[in-house]
Design an enzyme around this catalytic site. Structure first.
Site, PDB file in Angstrom:
ATOM      1  N   GLU A  75      -8.949  -2.461  -0.151  1.00 26.16           N
ATOM      2  CA  GLU A  75      -8.562  -1.124  -0.625  1.00 26.16           C
ATOM      3  C   GLU A  75      -7.062  -1.030  -0.407  1.00 26.16           C
ATOM      4  OE1 GLU A  75     -10.243   0.898  -2.282  1.00 26.16           O
ATOM      5  OE2 GLU A  75     -12.290   0.239  -1.884  1.00 26.16           O
TER       6      GLU A  75
ATOM      7  N   GLN B 204       8.758   4.596   7.614  1.00 27.66           N
ATOM      8  CA  GLN B 204       8.143   5.312   6.492  1.00 27.66           C
ATOM      9  C   GLN B 204       9.045   6.452   6.016  1.00 27.66           C
ATOM     10  OE1 GLN B 204       5.204   4.518   4.787  1.00 27.66           O
ATOM     11  NE2 GLN B 204       6.028   6.083   3.409  1.00 27.66           N
TER      12      GLN B 204
ATOM     13  N   CYS C 279      -3.914   7.268   0.418  1.00 26.16           N
ATOM     14  CA  CYS C 279      -3.890   6.413  -0.770  1.00 26.16           C
ATOM     15  C   CYS C 279      -4.439   7.168  -1.974  1.00 26.16           C
ATOM     16  CB  CYS C 279      -4.627   5.101  -0.535  1.00 26.16           C
ATOM     17  SG  CYS C 279      -6.199   5.318   0.263  1.00 26.16           S
TER      18      CYS C 279
ATOM     19  N   GLU D  17       4.027   2.954  -5.150  1.00 24.49           N
ATOM     20  CA  GLU D  17       3.483   3.883  -4.163  1.00 24.49           C
ATOM     21  C   GLU D  17       4.539   4.243  -3.133  1.00 24.49           C
ATOM     22  OE1 GLU D  17       0.347   2.607  -1.423  1.00 24.49           O
ATOM     23  OE2 GLU D  17      -0.730   4.418  -2.002  1.00 24.49           O
TER      24      GLU D  17
ATOM     25  N   GLY E 290      -4.995  -1.415   3.259  1.00 20.57           N
ATOM     26  CA  GLY E 290      -3.573  -1.479   3.593  1.00 20.57           C
ATOM     27  C   GLY E 290      -2.750  -1.682   2.330  1.00 20.57           C
ATOM     28  N   SER E 291      -1.648  -2.393   2.484  1.00 16.23           N
ATOM     29  CA  SER E 291      -0.708  -2.515   1.368  1.00 16.23           C
ATOM     30  C   SER E 291      -1.161  -3.606   0.383  1.00 16.23           C
ATOM     31  CB  SER E 291       0.676  -2.859   1.903  1.00 16.23           C
ATOM     32  OG  SER E 291       0.636  -4.126   2.527  1.00 16.23           O
TER      33      SER E 291
ATOM     34  N   LYS F 173      -9.282  -5.319  13.958  1.00 19.66           N
ATOM     35  CA  LYS F 173      -7.841  -5.245  14.218  1.00 19.66           C
ATOM     36  C   LYS F 173      -7.267  -3.979  13.597  1.00 19.66           C
ATOM     37  CE  LYS F 173      -3.875  -5.922  12.585  1.00 19.66           C
ATOM     38  NZ  LYS F 173      -3.089  -5.033  13.416  1.00 19.66           N
TER      39      LYS F 173
ATOM     40  N   GLY G 142      -2.833  -7.220   1.146  1.00 19.52           N
ATOM     41  CA  GLY G 142      -4.118  -7.414   0.457  1.00 19.52           C
ATOM     42  C   GLY G 142      -4.156  -8.737  -0.293  1.00 19.52           C
TER      43      GLY G 142
END
Ligand code: ADP
Length: 479
Positions: free
Chosen positions: A247, A328, A281, A380, A225-226, A172, A230
């Site tokens: 990650e 974003q 990242c 972040e 992802g975020s 996905k 996660g």
């Protein structure tokens, strides 16, 4: 003509158009129309992967090598076209898009090689006459959930090892970058993968992704992802007692010491903080600079930033492409405002830019006089925004560098072997760079972090085997 791309389930292209992919450099440019799977289709994809697993897991090295090598060759041969589409859908520059595509080809090539190097161990038992074999077996159906910032490299570094080790896949991709994902699946399909081994389910994370998390038939999930998502992956995976690998974010420090080569330090900061529009990242978002070089460093960095060409990702002159989308862009601007409200000074950039075409253009921003307690230094941002934190010496720099909920990469610019060595040993990050940007890693060695950045085994290189296999210990008494 606008292409229409379907999902790929059990060897068939299926689904009606559900979402449109827009170029962030020119919102009037439509990259393509894409099918959007629902939970039912996700279920079909999982069932197909489950059915395909027994045969694929026993397929042996040659069949897997052939597919992975063929895919690598085609990706490389079509790097300009695929890289261009990547730049069109994500907004990184053409050079970065082509570079990422080459990396994907290299990753498939590496794991093609790995299929021929799979091995186990034979060890003597403590019991006379008994032999012990330790082997690695495929895990089963692997769910792959990827983000938008590396549309082809991250899928490649999850799909290639999963296939090399004999797993089947439900993939996905992120909603913003379906074209690169579609290309990779199309290439692998034509390279000869049996039906059901690799299934593509484009669609919403909350629908398709969630269906994967909730299925007892997904045996492992690898996610990038975020932090928020996660944690959902982790909780759902514990519920099903499945393997998972996460990650997530970073708030990576680049330490610049008085004895650094100024030109090297400024290069590292410019590249690490702003290239790929800061949407990595591994980006250097905290520039931790000692007193003696601080002012010279800030002046030189501002000077270099003022010469950066921000523009259409496909324009050959462009060094910094647009931000990926309006959401974003707003987040980047909000964090600049938050930093200023907390007392940082906006020393350069931060304003929206108009270009020939409508897009999400932002002048890279530098916040100075930042402290490590500001939200802009702790959370972040994921954009072309960096903060400079002034410190008195190396010891304080190390303390500040490690004072973060994240731990993906870190860097130090220094000519001191003593400080470089101490930093490598004491930095609380999964990857440490000396006189190099915090972003930009090799494809054949482990990638991953500590603390809030990562969970589970490392990705990439030979270390990927840890996640994509399960160990079996077999005992034989031969008399
Ligand atoms: P980002 O902020 O970088 O978009 P996300 O964590 O939201 O990070 O997205 C990363 C990937 O996770 C995307 O493919 C997204 O669709 C997917 N995702 C989002 N929500 C969920 C969810 N509830 N379950 C599974 N996957 C999800």
């Amino acid at each position: 003509m606008t292409p229409f791309r379907q999902n790929f389930i059990d060897g068939e292209w299926v689904g009606d158009a559900g979402s449109r992919n827009i170029n962030p450099s020119d919102t009037g440019d439509v990259v393509g129309d894409y099918a959007s799977a629902g939970a039912a289709q996700a279920g079909q994809a999982i069932a197909a992967a489950k059915a395909a697993f027994p045969a694929w897991s026993r397929s042996g090295p040659l069949a897997r090598h052939a597919v992975l090598k063929k895919a690598s060759d085609e990706i490389l041969a079509r790097k300009d076209e695929i890289g261009r589409n990547l730049a069109r859908e994500e907004g990184k520059t053409l050079a970065e898009g082509i570079g990422e595509t080459i990396r994907a080809a290299q990753i498939f090539d590496f794991f093609a090689g790995e299929t021929l190097r799979l091995s186990g161990e034979v060890v003597p038992s403590v019991r006379p006459g008994v032999g012990v074999e330790i082997t690695r077996e495929a895990v089963g159906v692997v769910g792959i959930i990827t983000p938008w910032n590396f549309p082809i490299a991250i899928p490649a570094w999850k799909i290639a090892p999963a296939l090399a080790h004999g797993n089947t896949i439900v993939f996905k991709p992120a909603e913003l970058v379906p074209e690169s994902a579609w290309s990779i699946v199309d290439i692998l399909h034509r390279a000869g993968l049996p039906k059901g081994v690799l299934n593509l389910v484009m669609g919403k994370g909350s629908v398709v992704g969630q269906a994967m998390l909730d299925s007892p038939d997904v045996n492992a999930i690898t996610f990038t992802g975020s932090v928020g998502t996660g944690k959902r992956v982790a909780a759902a995976s514990i519920e099903h007692m499945r393997k998972f690998q996460l990650e997530m974010g970073g708030k990576n420090p680049l330490v610049v010491l008085d004895d650094a080569d100024l030109a090297v330090a400024v290069d590292c900061a410019l590249n690490g903080a702003f290239f790929s529009t800061g949407q990595r990242c591994t980006a250097s978002s905290r520039l931790i600079v000692t007193d003696g070089i601080h002012d010279r460093f800030v002046d030189a960095l501002k000077d270099r930033m003022s010469k950066l060409v921000v523009g259409d990702a496909l324009d050959a002159q462009t060094q910094i492409g647009p931000v990926v989308d309006a959401t974003q862009l707003k987040q980047d601007e909000d964090y600049i405002a938050i930093g200023r409200a907390e007392g940082a000074e906006l020393a350069f950039g931060g304003e929206r830019l108009d270009r020939k075409t409508p897009g999400f253009y932002l002048q890279p921003a530098l916040l100075t006089q930042a402290t490590n307690t500001m939200r802009s230094s702790r959370e972040e941002i994921f954009g072309p925004v960096a903060s400079v934190i002034r410190v008195k010496d190396y010891d304080e720099a190390l303390t500040v560098a490690n004072d973060t909920p994240f731990g993906l990469t870190s860097g130090i610019c220094t000519s001191s072997l003593k400080h470089a060595t101490h930093f490598k040993r004491n930095s609380e990050a999964g990857m440490v760079m000396v006189n190099l940007p915090t972003a930009g890693v090799d494809f054949h060695v482990p990638f991953g972090g500590r603390k809030g950045s990562s969970y589970g085994p490392r990705e990439q290189g030979r270390y990927a085997a840890e996640f994509y296999t399960t160990v079996k210990t077999a005992y034989t008494f031969a008399g």
